[in-house]
Design an enzyme around this catalytic site. Sequence first.
Site, PDB file in Angstrom:
ATOM      1  N   LYS A   1       0.512   3.994  -3.944  1.00  0.00           N
ATOM      2  CA  LYS A   1       1.313   5.215  -3.909  1.00  0.00           C
ATOM      3  C   LYS A   1       1.471   5.745  -5.337  1.00  0.00           C
ATOM      4  O   LYS A   1       1.464   4.966  -6.271  1.00  0.00           O
ATOM      5  CB  LYS A   1       2.697   4.933  -3.299  1.00  0.00           C
ATOM      6  CG  LYS A   1       2.671   4.257  -1.939  1.00  0.00           C
ATOM      7  CD  LYS A   1       2.234   5.195  -0.848  1.00  0.00           C
ATOM      8  CE  LYS A   1       2.309   4.502   0.523  1.00  0.00           C
ATOM      9  NZ  LYS A   1       1.935   5.399   1.622  1.00  0.00           N
TER      10      LYS A   1
ATOM     11  N   LYS B   1       0.179   8.477  -2.676  1.00  0.00           N
ATOM     12  CA  LYS B   1      -1.100   8.444  -1.974  1.00  0.00           C
ATOM     13  C   LYS B   1      -2.073   9.486  -2.511  1.00  0.00           C
ATOM     14  O   LYS B   1      -3.281   9.303  -2.435  1.00  0.00           O
ATOM     15  CB  LYS B   1      -0.892   8.612  -0.469  1.00  0.00           C
ATOM     16  CG  LYS B   1      -0.216   9.918  -0.068  1.00  0.00           C
ATOM     17  CD  LYS B   1      -0.246  10.115   1.440  1.00  0.00           C
ATOM     18  CE  LYS B   1       0.698   9.187   2.163  1.00  0.00           C
ATOM     19  NZ  LYS B   1       0.708   9.441   3.619  1.00  0.00           N
TER      20      LYS B   1
ATOM     21  N   HIS C   1      -7.917   2.262   9.834  1.00  0.00           N
ATOM     22  CA  HIS C   1      -6.622   2.940   9.882  1.00  0.00           C
ATOM     23  C   HIS C   1      -6.571   3.802  11.137  1.00  0.00           C
ATOM     24  O   HIS C   1      -7.583   4.358  11.550  1.00  0.00           O
ATOM     25  CB  HIS C   1      -6.414   3.800   8.631  1.00  0.00           C
ATOM     26  CG  HIS C   1      -4.982   4.201   8.447  1.00  0.00           C
ATOM     27  ND1 HIS C   1      -4.399   5.218   9.171  1.00  0.00           N
ATOM     28  CD2 HIS C   1      -4.007   3.717   7.643  1.00  0.00           C
ATOM     29  CE1 HIS C   1      -3.123   5.338   8.809  1.00  0.00           C
ATOM     30  NE2 HIS C   1      -2.863   4.433   7.887  1.00  0.00           N
TER      31      HIS C   1
ATOM     32  N   HIS D   1      -4.269  -1.236  11.913  1.00  0.00           N
ATOM     33  CA  HIS D   1      -2.821  -1.083  11.841  1.00  0.00           C
ATOM     34  C   HIS D   1      -2.238  -1.174  13.248  1.00  0.00           C
ATOM     35  O   HIS D   1      -2.762  -0.586  14.184  1.00  0.00           O
ATOM     36  CB  HIS D   1      -2.476   0.259  11.201  1.00  0.00           C
ATOM     37  CG  HIS D   1      -2.826   0.315   9.746  1.00  0.00           C
ATOM     38  ND1 HIS D   1      -1.891   0.520   8.769  1.00  0.00           N
ATOM     39  CD2 HIS D   1      -4.004   0.150   9.102  1.00  0.00           C
ATOM     40  CE1 HIS D   1      -2.484   0.495   7.584  1.00  0.00           C
ATOM     41  NE2 HIS D   1      -3.775   0.277   7.766  1.00  0.00           N
TER      42      HIS D   1
ATOM     43  N   SER E   1       2.321  -2.521   8.811  1.00  0.00           N
ATOM     44  CA  SER E   1       2.455  -1.621   7.668  1.00  0.00           C
ATOM     45  C   SER E   1       3.354  -0.461   8.040  1.00  0.00           C
ATOM     46  O   SER E   1       3.258   0.071   9.137  1.00  0.00           O
ATOM     47  CB  SER E   1       1.070  -1.103   7.250  1.00  0.00           C
ATOM     48  OG  SER E   1       1.166  -0.166   6.215  1.00  0.00           O
TER      49      SER E   1
END
Length: 440
Positions: free
Chosen positions: A165, A167, A284, A317, A369
């Site tokens: 981050k 991002k 993701h 995820h 996450s």
Amino acid sequence: VGFKAGVRDYRLTYYTPEYKTKDTDILAAFRMTPQPGVPAEEAGAAVAAESSTGTWTTVWTDGLTSLDRYKGRCYDIEPVAGEENQYIAYVAYPLDLFEEGSVTNLFTSIVGNVFGFKALRALRLEDLRIPPAYSKTFIGPPHGIQVERDKLNKYGRPLLGCTIKPKLGLSAKNYGRAVYECLRGGLDFTKDDENVNSQPFMRWRDRFLFVAEALFKSQAETGEIKGHYLNATAGTCEEMLKRAAFARELGAPIVMHDYLTGGFTANTSLAFYCRDNGLLLHIHRAMHAVIDRQRNHGMHFRVLAKALRMSGGDHIHAGTVVGKLEGEREVTLGFVDLLRDDYIEKDRSRGIYFTQDWVSMPGVLPVASGGIHVWHMPALTEIFGDDSVLQFGGGTLGHPWGNAPGAVANRVALEACVQARNEGRDLAREGNEIIRERSK
């Protein structure tokens, strides 16, 4: 002689409560809300018809094939407890309706058209049963859980990650610096955020180069194998594969793909490349909530998770149960098992409508996450177990002393919780005290 044209009730052909499902059938459980005045049997039959061979009328070419062989069948309907005019419709599809090894074709058939059907107020695909005869035609995860552990030489604990981050906005050099600080502090992985591709402030090739430098430097200092999820997602499959090839040339162990925005065809292509070239593949699920968040319409994430396991990915995820993003504990653990295990029994309390047998397909590591930090570590260790990735973004980078101390804090907390669990201590009751003891 001709045939009788005109509008025909779907239930006359596609509602077959006497049907006995076959081991080779693909089974689907739909949560459906019919429009007022539409019988449940007609709605269920319409779903079966419109997601297989049917249309709104009889056509002369029906006589040129065997509808009994190819049609989908609504074989059971049950009302949803506590809901008015809502039902679970069970549909069986013959295996020959689907192209082998293609999630794209599977979804185009089962969910591609029927969700806009006027007879239904809402429709949600809750679960699919994928028979071994079909799942064996897919690549599955490029490597799987055991091979990943062997590649990394890391056993007996969850893996630790961190999303870099902010991002967006960092230069490639500063991005690489942030990666290095996290990895030298004790994390196993760092990660590109899902929308980091190749923007004007940080082109992909520059990012890959500086991240590779950070990987090798942190590996030399710690003696551990490190990784960074280099996001290979791009506007074309050709560009995506070019980025994956460059990551491989640099010696990176893992790349990343946004599988829903990138598409299943692109994802499976990348999975084949990763298997052939020794790269792990992190997935993701960006855009999933557009599809799965509404309780009455869309598709449950357990279906997307099964599709990913077939299409190919080593991580995905999967929510956290305890963080900032939505996820119910039992339901989340249900699809975590569907990702990791070989054989999962039907269990409606966890949202699993069908027994699923993956046979020998490798498992996928679930990634926790989203809004988690060091004080969640006891709960995460207990909920997800060893075969998982615990990923702390702000929970690492938000440490007042910087990235490396944030990574150290997470590694210390993880090892304390794993050791305490192995000693039989109660993490739910003693978790915070265990972390405080270790951090002195």
